[in-house]
Scaffold this motif. Structure first.
Motif, PDB file in Angstrom:
ATOM      1  N   LEU A 178       0.810  -1.223   0.000  1.00  0.00           N
ATOM      2  CA  LEU A 178       0.000   0.000   0.000  1.00  0.00           C
ATOM      3  C   LEU A 178       0.841   1.270   0.000  1.00  0.00           C
ATOM      4  O   LEU A 178       0.325   2.362  -0.137  1.00  0.00           O
ATOM      5  N   VAL A 179       2.144   1.109   0.166  1.00  0.00           N
ATOM      6  CA  VAL A 179       2.982   2.301   0.218  1.00  0.00           C
ATOM      7  C   VAL A 179       3.147   2.866  -1.190  1.00  0.00           C
ATOM      8  O   VAL A 179       3.412   2.131  -2.137  1.00  0.00           O
ATOM      9  N   GLY A 180       2.942   4.162  -1.323  1.00  0.00           N
ATOM     10  CA  GLY A 180       3.181   4.816  -2.605  1.00  0.00           C
ATOM     11  C   GLY A 180       1.996   4.799  -3.553  1.00  0.00           C
ATOM     12  O   GLY A 180       2.144   5.163  -4.710  1.00  0.00           O
ATOM     13  N   LEU A 181       0.822   4.369  -3.069  1.00  0.00           N
ATOM     14  CA  LEU A 181      -0.357   4.439  -3.934  1.00  0.00           C
ATOM     15  C   LEU A 181      -0.832   5.893  -4.026  1.00  0.00           C
ATOM     16  O   LEU A 181      -0.599   6.695  -3.142  1.00  0.00           O
ATOM     17  N   LEU A 233      -5.317   4.754  -4.200  1.00  0.00           N
ATOM     18  CA  LEU A 233      -5.134   4.998  -2.771  1.00  0.00           C
ATOM     19  C   LEU A 233      -6.495   4.981  -2.066  1.00  0.00           C
ATOM     20  O   LEU A 233      -6.665   4.365  -1.019  1.00  0.00           O
ATOM     21  N   ARG A 234      -7.480   5.638  -2.689  1.00  0.00           N
ATOM     22  CA  ARG A 234      -8.809   5.677  -2.069  1.00  0.00           C
ATOM     23  C   ARG A 234      -9.424   4.287  -1.987  1.00  0.00           C
ATOM     24  O   ARG A 234     -10.062   3.936  -0.997  1.00  0.00           O
ATOM     25  N   ALA A 235      -9.193   3.485  -3.031  1.00  0.00           N
ATOM     26  CA  ALA A 235      -9.726   2.119  -3.015  1.00  0.00           C
ATOM     27  C   ALA A 235      -9.049   1.306  -1.915  1.00  0.00           C
ATOM     28  O   ALA A 235      -9.706   0.549  -1.189  1.00  0.00           O
ATOM     29  N   ALA A 236      -7.737   1.500  -1.758  1.00  0.00           N
ATOM     30  CA  ALA A 236      -7.005   0.768  -0.708  1.00  0.00           C
ATOM     31  C   ALA A 236      -7.525   1.166   0.660  1.00  0.00           C
ATOM     32  O   ALA A 236      -7.670   0.337   1.555  1.00  0.00           O
ATOM     33  N   ARG A 237      -7.839   2.461   0.821  1.00  0.00           N
ATOM     34  CA  ARG A 237      -8.325   2.936   2.115  1.00  0.00           C
ATOM     35  C   ARG A 237      -9.632   2.280   2.512  1.00  0.00           C
ATOM     36  O   ARG A 237      -9.907   2.082   3.701  1.00  0.00           O
ATOM     37  N   ALA A 256     -22.953   5.891   8.012  1.00  0.00           N
ATOM     38  CA  ALA A 256     -23.202   5.864   6.564  1.00  0.00           C
ATOM     39  C   ALA A 256     -22.070   6.495   5.754  1.00  0.00           C
ATOM     40  O   ALA A 256     -21.950   6.255   4.558  1.00  0.00           O
ATOM     41  N   LEU A 257     -21.228   7.295   6.415  1.00  0.00           N
ATOM     42  CA  LEU A 257     -20.209   8.064   5.691  1.00  0.00           C
ATOM     43  C   LEU A 257     -19.341   7.232   4.732  1.00  0.00           C
ATOM     44  O   LEU A 257     -19.226   7.581   3.553  1.00  0.00           O
ATOM     45  N   PRO A 258     -18.750   6.125   5.183  1.00  0.00           N
ATOM     46  CA  PRO A 258     -17.916   5.345   4.256  1.00  0.00           C
ATOM     47  C   PRO A 258     -18.726   4.734   3.115  1.00  0.00           C
ATOM     48  O   PRO A 258     -18.198   4.511   2.030  1.00  0.00           O
ATOM     49  N   LEU A 259     -20.014   4.482   3.376  1.00  0.00           N
ATOM     50  CA  LEU A 259     -20.858   3.891   2.338  1.00  0.00           C
ATOM     51  C   LEU A 259     -21.134   4.918   1.253  1.00  0.00           C
ATOM     52  O   LEU A 259     -21.261   4.587   0.082  1.00  0.00           O
ATOM     53  N   GLU A 260     -21.229   6.195   1.676  1.00  0.00           N
ATOM     54  CA  GLU A 260     -21.400   7.263   0.688  1.00  0.00           C
ATOM     55  C   GLU A 260     -20.135   7.389  -0.152  1.00  0.00           C
ATOM     56  O   GLU A 260     -20.201   7.538  -1.365  1.00  0.00           O
ATOM     57  N   SER A 261     -18.985   7.321   0.508  1.00  0.00           N
ATOM     58  CA  SER A 261     -17.724   7.386  -0.234  1.00  0.00           C
ATOM     59  C   SER A 261     -17.640   6.257  -1.253  1.00  0.00           C
ATOM     60  O   SER A 261     -17.101   6.429  -2.335  1.00  0.00           O
ATOM     61  N   ALA A 262     -18.162   5.092  -0.872  1.00  0.00           N
ATOM     62  CA  ALA A 262     -18.088   3.929  -1.757  1.00  0.00           C
ATOM     63  C   ALA A 262     -19.255   3.905  -2.738  1.00  0.00           C
ATOM     64  O   ALA A 262     -19.407   2.956  -3.502  1.00  0.00           O
ATOM     65  N   LYS A 263     -20.091   4.951  -2.694  1.00  0.00           N
ATOM     66  CA  LYS A 263     -21.233   5.098  -3.599  1.00  0.00           C
ATOM     67  C   LYS A 263     -22.206   3.916  -3.538  1.00  0.00           C
ATOM     68  O   LYS A 263     -22.737   3.457  -4.545  1.00  0.00           O
TER      69      LYS A 263
END
Ligand SMILES: Nc1ncnc2c1ncn2[C@@H]1O[C@H](COP(=O)(O)OP(=O)(O)OP(=O)(O)O)[C@@H](O)[C@H]1O
Ligand SMILES: [Mg+2]
Lengths: 228, 339
Positions: B69-72, B77-81, B104-111
């Motif tokens: 995950l280093v250097g993404l 990077l967002r997908a790894a997070r 719900a916040l991460p679910l919104e980020s993940a659409k």
């Protein structure tokens, strides 16, 4: 004593003047917020504590904002007069005054907005970052949303400052309660008109403050009880 | 599965360099709970922040389920997070959103579509035992409830790894327990791999399978809790197990015993039966001179100082060692006489 303007005439002067002042303040506040909010977000994002620190760019934006903000309004009024003439066809009257008011309002609100955003708890922002949210989403769902009470407060402070500026503009033909106080009151040695305008300005400022407080309470959910 | 290899990170703090992490290696197997302990400033949060991808390490690698995950950057990077759920140190809930809104916040980020989002949020609030607080704002939740919401939020996007930085600091023991129960359920019901940073040994005692001790940026002990407790002289052992009367040094024998030893017993069978069985099988008299019983997770662990009397004392000890008791004998002094 026969020189004293009857109240009916004062009222005739005051009604359009009040409307003009409200019109100038609201429109320039609107432009100030529409222009200043993205500028404030940009200021915050590029700052050392922001999500996209860009030290050099930040210092440049910061300098521009602060320089414009520190120009005394009367000077600004004169400086932008020719630009105003190009834009609205004349340099006097309430519509023309909106131009310098808006130019003053944008950096004013931008700085207040940036300060409001900086107050958002950085742990909360980081928590959102770890969810994989994009920067745009974080701006909307975290920064602007969490700072909403402070932002509404900033709109209120901007409105109050603009009431003062609009009154100042009255001195050189800006229209509104400022013109009424200075042209029809002070220069005409008419104390009744002068003080009526001053009182109306005060009432207006007070009313706008009440409105701000009310909206703040409305949007701030922190202490809201469960809305089952 | 988290694999950290040779991770280093330093900061420049008003002109001087502070090494927060110095060549740290660590791995947490799938579905395990690993506690990272250490005193304040040891580098625990820096380690957690590096694994959360909030801090870029100077060198070293961080792999989650095998992916480095280093250097993404950007969308990768967002997908790894999204595969790493994070409970940051301190208050991290949005104060303008309800408990449900926060989850719900991460679910919104993940659409995730709204309908699915709602059912997922309900599931998670149920998991952390806060279904009745769904529409309550964080300011009206207790510290423990806020932490549980933060855990639910970290788990919302179904990460394979959960990082929690001091999730129980400033909580009373009962509230700590409710938060730890939630972390434990995350592992057992969702199968996530958990890394929990803490300065509180009670957290390790209660839920950790593995533990890493950080000291001034270096890992000084790392392994399975149940292995480390039986290692004589390990910090984990000395902090987690009962004292066996430190004032009196361990002696090979004294007037009333032929052999004196420290015995660490791990597990129900050993704790329950090993000592009496050794005693009766070898006809030795066995007395407990100190120590006691404790519990690490679900496993009872005992540490006793025992005195054995009888001809076959040595054989009894040997028999116990063969049955996985960890026995520390006193060094035999030159003249064979008790000091
Ligand atoms: N952003 C930073 N800038 C400068 N120095 C930092 C930064 N973050 C951490 N450090 C330094 O790194 C060292 C380790 O800090 P860290 O926060 O990881 O410790 P910790 O073990 O989490 O402590 P605590 O138990 O108090 O939370 C400290 O000396 C700290 O001052
Ligand atoms: Mg810390």
């Amino acid at each position: 004593m026969s020189e004293v303007t009857p109240w009916s005439e004062v009222l005739e002067l005051a009604r359009p003047a009040t409307v003009q002042t409200i019109y100038m303040v609201l429109v320039s506040t609107l432009i100030g917020v529409v222009g200043g909010l993205p500028l404030g977000v940009w200021l915050h994002m590029t700052s050392p504590v922001g999500l996209s620190p860009r030290p050099v760019l930040h210092r440049i934006i910061s300098a521009v904002v602060d320089v414009v903000r520190s120009i005394p309004f009367v000077v600004l009024l004169v400086v932008v007069a020719s630009f105003t003439r190009i834009l609205v066809g004349k340099a006097i009257g309430s519509t023309a005054t909106i131009v310098p008011l808006a130019i003053a309002a944008i950096p004013f609100f931008a700085r207040l907005a940036a300060n409001a955003l900086r107050e958002v708890n950085s742990t909360v922002v980081e928590a959102a970052v770890t969810t994989g949210a994009s920067k745009m989403r974080i701006v909307r769902t975290v920064l602007l949303s969490e700072a909403r009470a402070a932002l509404v407060g900033a709109v209120g402070v901007t409105m109050l400052a603009l009431i003062g500026y609009a009154a100042m503009a009255g001195a050189i033909g800006g229209g509104g309660l400022g013109s009424m106080a200075i042209q029809n009151g002070y220069y005409a040695y008419d104390d009744r008109v002068l003080y009526s305008a001053v009182v109306l300005l005060g009432v207006l400022a007070w009313g706008m403050q009440l409105l701000t407080d009310w909206v703040t309470k409305l949007v701030d959910r922190r202490r809201a009880l469960a809305n089952v | 599965m988290i694999t950290v290899e040779n991770l280093s990170k330093s900061f420049t703090q008003n002109g001087s360099r502070v090494t927060a992490l110095d060549n740290v290696s660590l791995d947490v197997p799938d579905g395990a709970v690993c506690g990272v302990v250490g005193t304040s400033g040891a580098g625990k949060s820096t380690l957690a922040r590096c694994i959360s991808l909030l801090e870029k390490p100077d060198s070293g690698s961080i792999r989650v389920d095998g992916t480095d995950l280093v250097g993404l950057d950007g969308s990768r990077l967002r997908a790894a997070r999204r595969r790493i759920g994070v409970v940051p140190q301190g208050d991290s809930l949005l104060r303008q959103r309800t408990a449900a809104g926060n989850v719900a916040l991460p679910l919104e980020s993940a659409k995730v579509p709204a309908a699915q989002r709602r059912s997922r949020v309900a599931e998670l609030l149920d998991l952390v035992g806060l279904s009745d607080k769904a529409s309550v704002y964080p300011d009206h939740l207790s510290g423990g409830q806020r932490q549980r919401v933060a855990v639910a939020r970290a788990l919302a996007a179904k990460p394979s790894v959960l990082l929690a930085d001091e999730p129980t600091s400033a909580l009373d023991p009962a509230t700590t327990d409710s938060v730890l129960t939630v972390l434990d359920r995350a592992r057992s019901e969702l199968g996530v791999t958990v890394l929990v940073v803490t300065h509180d040994m009670a957290v390790v005692r209660r839920i950790a399978d593995d533990v890493a001790v950080l000291e001034e940026g270096s890992v000084v002990e790392h392994g399975k809790v149940l292995d480390l407790v039986s290692e004589p002289g390990s910090r984990i052992s000395s902090t987690l197990l009962p004292e066996t009367d430190q004032a009196e040094p361990l002696r090979p024998n004294d007037r009333s015993h032929d052999v004196v030893a420290e015995v660490v017993l791990v597990g129900f069978a050993a704790v329950g039966a090993l000592l009496p069985e050794a005693s009766s099988r070898f006809g030795v008299e066995l007395s407990i001179l100190g120590g006691g019983l404790t519990r690490l997770g679900d496993t009872p662990v005992a540490k006793f100082r025992v005195g054995l009397s009888g001809e076959r004392s040595e054989s009894a000890l040997k028999w116990m060692i063969e049955r996985d008791a960890h026995v520390r004998r006193a060094p035999v002094s030159v003249d064979g006489v008790a000091a």
